[in-house]
Design a protein around this motif. Structure first.
Motif, PDB file in Angstrom:
ATOM      1  N   UNK A  87       0.835  -1.201   0.000  1.00 43.98           N
ATOM      2  CA  UNK A  87       0.000   0.000   0.000  1.00 43.98           C
ATOM      3  C   UNK A  87       0.875   1.258   0.000  1.00 43.98           C
ATOM      4  N   UNK A  88       1.952   1.213   0.749  1.00 46.51           N
ATOM      5  CA  UNK A  88       2.906   2.344   0.780  1.00 46.51           C
ATOM      6  C   UNK A  88       3.428   2.623  -0.631  1.00 46.51           C
ATOM      7  N   UNK A  89       3.832   1.569  -1.339  1.00 45.11           N
ATOM      8  CA  UNK A  89       4.382   1.724  -2.691  1.00 45.11           C
ATOM      9  C   UNK A  89       3.316   2.267  -3.647  1.00 45.11           C
ATOM     10  N   UNK A  90       2.098   1.744  -3.544  1.00 47.99           N
ATOM     11  CA  UNK A  90       1.008   2.193  -4.425  1.00 47.99           C
ATOM     12  C   UNK A  90       0.704   3.673  -4.198  1.00 47.99           C
ATOM     13  N   UNK A  91       0.608   4.074  -2.945  1.00 47.73           N
ATOM     14  CA  UNK A  91       0.272   5.471  -2.640  1.00 47.73           C
ATOM     15  C   UNK A  91       1.397   6.430  -3.038  1.00 47.73           C
ATOM     16  N   UNK A  92       2.626   5.943  -3.019  1.00 49.64           N
ATOM     17  CA  UNK A  92       3.754   6.790  -3.412  1.00 49.64           C
ATOM     18  C   UNK A  92       3.909   6.881  -4.936  1.00 49.64           C
TER      19      UNK A  92
END
Length: 230
Positions: free
Chosen positions: A88-93
């Protein structure tokens, strides 16, 4: 360090390169992993460069607590979380590169089922004949094997599977329209992003120089691929 036995100490002190720790249940694997995080920081590794991944929120919270109790607020700079929270961190970034808008929402299992039932209704398919649960599980299987609808259609050939593929396509369209991802996308999308965009992958490789994975033997294909890419 005095709490550790000889083999645990060896694992904690190991610094560069791949290290696989094999041990039975209750033998202190999580203790070794958390002590190793502390040891890395004590030997000059930036907490910012450490990624620690586990499978459950409970295990992640326990790890965070243990590391914080040893090194205090520096622990907050270490990313300690589940595979899905990291995804989720990677997707949001990187939402723009994934063709999403900001403020992506994550739908739960009930939401997925509701969307699939609605699609079946639009396709005039009887839910008693084409089980929404079966279709949902097949879509999940496809995503965990890194297969989009086109890839999945090459291996799924039965009449019911053709309906699954048709639903899968519309399901993905619905998620995109709603600026949403499902639980499986939290692993699938970062993996596909890293495979397609070398520059973004290199950024995360440079960021996370030390990757520690709890219960590594339980990784499925998409989790394994995500780790190997990093």
């Amino acid at each position: 360090m005095q709490e550790l036995n000889k083999e645990q100490t060896k694992a904690v002190n190991f610094k560069d390169g791949p290290c696989l720790v094999l041990a039975g249940a209750g033998s202190g694997k999580t203790k070794v992993l958390t002590k190793r995080i502390v040891k890395l920081i004590e030997t000059g590794v930036s907490p910012h460069n450490i990624l620690a991944i586990t499978f459950t929120n409970k295990a992640a919270n326990e790890m965070k607590f243990r590391v914080h109790s040893e090194i205090g607020n520096e622990a907050r700079k270490v990313f300690i979380g589940t595979f899905h929270s990291f995804g989720l961190k990677v997707i949001r970034e990187n939402y723009e590169q994934l063709n999403f808008k900001n403020n992506i929402t994550v739908i739960d299992s009930d939401d997925s089922s509701t969307i699939i039932k609605k699609i079946l209704k639009e396709l005039n398919k009887d839910p008693k004949q084409f089980s929404p649960r079966y279709i949902k599980n097949k879509i999940s299987l496809a995503k965990n094997e890194l297969m989009d609808p086109d890839e999945f259609s090459k291996v799924m050939l039965s009449p019911i599977d053709k309906v699954v593929i048709e639903v899968y396509r519309k399901y993905e369209e619905t998620l995109k329209t709603n600026n949403s991802v499902d639980f499986d996308d939290l692993l699938l999308l970062p993996t596909l992003l890293f495979k397609k965009n070398k520059k973004i992958l290199e950024k995360y490789e440079e960021h996370f120089k030390y990757i520690l994975i709890d219960e590594y033997q339980d990784t499925n294909k998409v989790q394994y691929d995500l780790c190997k890419l990093l």
